[in-house]
Design a protein around this motif. Sequence first.
Motif, PDB file in Angstrom:
ATOM      1  N   ASP A  98       1.344   3.989  -1.091  1.00 14.16           N
ATOM      2  CA  ASP A  98       0.546   2.893  -0.617  1.00 14.16           C
ATOM      3  C   ASP A  98      -0.640   2.665  -1.196  1.00 14.16           C
ATOM      4  O   ASP A  98      -1.642   2.302  -0.532  1.00 14.16           O
ATOM      5  CB  ASP A  98       0.704   3.090   1.006  1.00 14.16           C
ATOM      6  N   GLY A  99      -0.897   3.112  -2.423  1.00 18.91           N
ATOM      7  CA  GLY A  99      -2.030   2.537  -2.978  1.00 18.91           C
ATOM      8  C   GLY A  99      -3.050   3.661  -3.106  1.00 18.91           C
ATOM      9  O   GLY A  99      -4.173   3.760  -3.592  1.00 18.91           O
ATOM     10  N   LEU A 100      -2.836   5.068  -2.177  1.00 16.13           N
ATOM     11  CA  LEU A 100      -3.717   5.935  -2.181  1.00 16.13           C
ATOM     12  C   LEU A 100      -4.180   6.663  -3.592  1.00 16.13           C
ATOM     13  O   LEU A 100      -5.456   6.631  -3.734  1.00 16.13           O
ATOM     14  CB  LEU A 100      -3.121   7.117  -1.218  1.00 16.13           C
ATOM     15  N   ASN A 101      -3.229   6.524  -4.405  1.00 16.91           N
ATOM     16  CA  ASN A 101      -3.516   7.319  -5.690  1.00 16.91           C
ATOM     17  C   ASN A 101      -4.557   5.960  -6.519  1.00 16.91           C
ATOM     18  O   ASN A 101      -4.984   6.642  -7.661  1.00 16.91           O
ATOM     19  CB  ASN A 101      -2.331   7.658  -6.588  1.00 16.91           C
ATOM     20  N   GLU A 102      -4.451   4.861  -6.004  1.00 17.76           N
ATOM     21  CA  GLU A 102      -5.470   3.984  -6.662  1.00 17.76           C
ATOM     22  C   GLU A 102      -6.882   3.602  -6.162  1.00 17.76           C
ATOM     23  O   GLU A 102      -7.369   2.997  -6.594  1.00 17.76           O
ATOM     24  CB  GLU A 102      -4.660   2.559  -6.722  1.00 17.76           C
TER      25      GLU A 102
END
Length: 139
Positions: A98-102
């Motif tokens: 869910d975009g955590l890595n972005e």
Amino acid sequence: QDAMPVAPPKAPEKAAEYKTGPGRHHFAVIVPNAGHDMSKIKADLANMNVTYFRQQGIEITNTFLDPEHQVVLVSFFDTKAKAMQFHELYTGDVDMLDGLNEEGHPAFAISSDNYTELYKTKDVEGYLRFFAEHYVGGK
């Protein structure tokens, strides 16, 4: 009339001394407390492990690093290479995060000894430099 001088922020009392070494590693993400659901982050990392990595016996925990940040820790990987494989999956385009890595949070593989040192000194910036040189640099 004499204004009190403003003290500069305290530097860590002792610079962290990170070392290279084989053996058990963790994968860590440093996440701000504000605006993050730690249970969801841990569940997303667990789902990523089951779906893409299938590492057995993984434990995902979170603990406070300082008043503003927590460490989400994926433990244990038997080797540095396995922890780096997990890091590569994390930094890749994995929809289930869910975009955590972005979001730009520090995320890295770290040995048990270096994690102890990081936790004591809170020197995340120093470890990121060490990680870039000794892990990402392929040394």
